[in-house]
Design a protein around this motif. Structure first.
Motif, PDB file in Angstrom:
ATOM      1  N   GLY A   1      79.380  20.719  52.839  1.00 56.91           N
ATOM      2  CA  GLY A   1      80.437  21.375  53.606  1.00 56.91           C
ATOM      3  C   GLY A   1      81.661  21.663  52.763  1.00 56.91           C
ATOM      4  N   ALA A   2      82.495  22.565  53.264  1.00 63.26           N
ATOM      5  CA  ALA A   2      83.765  22.881  52.606  1.00 63.26           C
ATOM      6  C   ALA A   2      84.719  23.449  53.648  1.00 63.26           C
ATOM      7  N   PHE A   3      86.002  23.342  53.346  1.00 63.61           N
ATOM      8  CA  PHE A   3      87.042  23.904  54.214  1.00 63.61           C
ATOM      9  C   PHE A   3      88.201  24.335  53.336  1.00 63.61           C
ATOM     10  N   GLU A   4      88.706  25.527  53.584  1.00 65.91           N
ATOM     11  CA  GLU A   4      89.832  26.070  52.830  1.00 65.91           C
ATOM     12  C   GLU A   4      90.936  26.481  53.803  1.00 65.91           C
TER      13      GLU A   4
ATOM     14  N   VAL B   1      97.849  30.134  57.697  1.00 66.83           N
ATOM     15  CA  VAL B   1      97.871  31.584  57.673  1.00 66.83           C
ATOM     16  C   VAL B   1      96.432  32.087  57.740  1.00 66.83           C
ATOM     17  N   ALA B   2      95.550  31.387  57.054  1.00 61.03           N
ATOM     18  CA  ALA B   2      94.118  31.665  57.113  1.00 61.03           C
ATOM     19  C   ALA B   2      93.370  30.382  56.793  1.00 61.03           C
ATOM     20  N   CYS B   3      92.179  30.219  57.370  1.00 58.40           N
ATOM     21  CA  CYS B   3      91.359  29.055  57.067  1.00 58.40           C
ATOM     22  C   CYS B   3      89.891  29.454  57.141  1.00 58.40           C
ATOM     23  N   LEU B   4      89.042  28.663  56.487  1.00 52.32           N
ATOM     24  CA  LEU B   4      87.628  29.002  56.368  1.00 52.32           C
ATOM     25  C   LEU B   4      86.808  27.724  56.335  1.00 52.32           C
ATOM     26  N   SER B   5      85.709  27.718  57.077  1.00 48.53           N
ATOM     27  CA  SER B   5      84.791  26.581  57.068  1.00 48.53           C
ATOM     28  C   SER B   5      83.406  27.057  56.668  1.00 48.53           C
ATOM     29  N   VAL B   6      82.715  26.259  55.850  1.00 46.02           N
ATOM     30  CA  VAL B   6      81.393  26.620  55.324  1.00 46.02           C
ATOM     31  C   VAL B   6      80.475  25.408  55.386  1.00 46.02           C
ATOM     32  N   ALA B   7      79.217  25.658  55.716  1.00 46.89           N
ATOM     33  CA  ALA B   7      78.151  24.660  55.572  1.00 46.89           C
ATOM     34  C   ALA B   7      76.962  25.342  54.919  1.00 46.89           C
ATOM     35  N   VAL B   8      76.383  24.698  53.916  1.00 47.00           N
ATOM     36  CA  VAL B   8      75.338  25.304  53.094  1.00 47.00           C
ATOM     37  C   VAL B   8      74.230  24.288  52.841  1.00 47.00           C
ATOM     38  N   SER B   9      72.978  24.754  52.947  1.00 46.98           N
ATOM     39  CA  SER B   9      71.845  23.976  52.440  1.00 46.98           C
ATOM     40  C   SER B   9      71.118  24.829  51.405  1.00 46.98           C
ATOM     41  N   LEU B  10      70.385  24.174  50.503  1.00 48.71           N
ATOM     42  CA  LEU B  10      69.722  24.855  49.398  1.00 48.71           C
ATOM     43  C   LEU B  10      68.204  24.739  49.526  1.00 48.71           C
ATOM     44  N   ASP B  11      67.489  25.594  48.791  1.00 51.71           N
ATOM     45  CA  ASP B  11      66.035  25.527  48.770  1.00 51.71           C
ATOM     46  C   ASP B  11      65.583  24.283  48.003  1.00 51.71           C
ATOM     47  N   ALA B  12      64.269  24.079  47.968  1.00 51.36           N
ATOM     48  CA  ALA B  12      63.739  22.855  47.365  1.00 51.36           C
ATOM     49  C   ALA B  12      64.107  22.729  45.896  1.00 51.36           C
ATOM     50  N   GLY B  13      64.199  23.860  45.191  1.00 54.32           N
ATOM     51  CA  GLY B  13      64.552  23.817  43.780  1.00 54.32           C
ATOM     52  C   GLY B  13      66.029  23.789  43.515  1.00 54.32           C
ATOM     53  N   ARG B  14      66.822  23.882  44.575  1.00 52.91           N
ATOM     54  CA  ARG B  14      68.279  23.877  44.490  1.00 52.91           C
ATOM     55  C   ARG B  14      68.811  25.004  43.587  1.00 52.91           C
TER      56      ARG B  14
END
Length: 306
Positions: free
Chosen positions: A186-189, A201-214
């Motif tokens: 996860g990340a948040f800006e 003023v602005a904000c952003l949230s992210v969640a990421v998963s990767l494939d098996a090989g990353r």
């Protein structure tokens, strides 16, 4: 100055509904109450008087966390500090931990609730993008002649615009049901007009998963706030990244894709530049937390820092 005649602490839903009925049209619900004074000051001259403040933070239905295999139930009175202190919770909602770090200060985080953050419907509310990333569903309760009735609505549909929601008169937000994302990073800006206790003023949230090989993106979820009348998912950017290689070119393309979502009437070019930078850095940070090889991200990190 804000004044009230009655401060009522409800410990059950029925007690809250009783108080709401007794002071119909003359009350305001509070939980952490961290936004009540800013609300009273903003755009208002002189003193603000509310006949009754009804504190719903002690109601059992609004408290507690239940972690399931695929979904997590969060009581609406869950404070933002819980995402930093509860390791099991932060493990399945990784973006909420990063959101909480940015949320005000320790004292306010301990009181401010996710239900209140959503109910205020601020375009720049920190919790909105983070909960949208989790596909949050909102449960609301209403008492009528047939007893207490509950309904669920997607968070994306609940908030309609600045300070506007589809919450009906007499309804109370009781809980949120969110996706559990134990394999995601996860990340948040966030950026604002000052360095501490900042309103975004602005904000952003992210969640990421990767494939098996990353080496490639698998699941990607992104939501932004402060760029328009309400927080939104960046659906086209998500679609571009799913299955795409984890490299600087992919991330650079993604960062440019939906800049037209910035609808703000003020500082539009600035917000576009911010969104571009936020997307780049958040994707890198979330991918790293999901287990990406640091060497794969080195070129992108250098571009962000340049």
């Amino acid at each position: 100055m804000l004044t009230c005649d009655h401060y009522i602490t409800a410990r059950t839903l029925d007690a809250a509904f009783d108080a709401m009925g007794a002071f119909a049209g003359r009350y305001r619900l509070v939980a952490g109450a961290t936004d009540i004074l800013p609300w009273a000051r903003e755009g208002r001259a002189g003193d603000v008087h509310i006949e009754a403040l009804i504190d719903i933070s002690k109601i059992a239905d609004l408290n507690g966390v239940v972690i399931g295999k695929s979904r997590v139930r969060l009581g609406a009175a869950t404070p933002f500090q819980a995402f930093l202190e509860d390791r099991a919770l932060s493990a399945v909602l990784p973006n909420m931990r990063h959101c909480a770090i940015w949320f005000a200060c320790d004292q306010i985080r301990a009181s401010a609730t996710i239900g209140g953050n959503v109910a205020n419907a601020s375009p720049a509310a920190d919790g909105m993008p983070a909960l949208l990333v989790l596909n949050a569903e909102v449960e609301l309760a209403l008492r009528d002649t047939g007893g207490v009735r509950r309904r669920s609505v997607p968070l994306a549909e609940l908030v309609e615009g600045p300070s506007r929601t589809s919450i009906a008169p007499g309804e109370i937000i009781t809980s949120f049901e969110c996706d559990a994302l134990p394999t995601h990073g996860g990340a948040f800006e966030k950026v604002g007009h000052r360095r501490s206790l900042v309103i975004a003023v602005a904000c952003l949230s992210v969640a990421v998963s990767l494939d098996a090989g990353r080496k490639a993106f698998d699941d990607v979820r992104i939501a932004a706030g402060g760029i328009g009348p309400k927080a939104v998912r960046l659906a086209h950017t998500e679609a571009l990244l799913r299955g795409a290689p984890l490299d600087a070119g992919t991330i650079a393309e993604a960062a440019e894709l939906e800049l037209d979502l910035v609808q703000s009437r003020s500082r539009r070019d600035y917000r576009r530049a911010v969104l571009r930078g936020f997307l780049t850095r958040a994707l890198v940070c979330a991918a790293r937390e999901a287990g990406a090889d640091v060497d794969v991200l080195e070129q992108t990190l250098e571009a962000v820092d340049a």
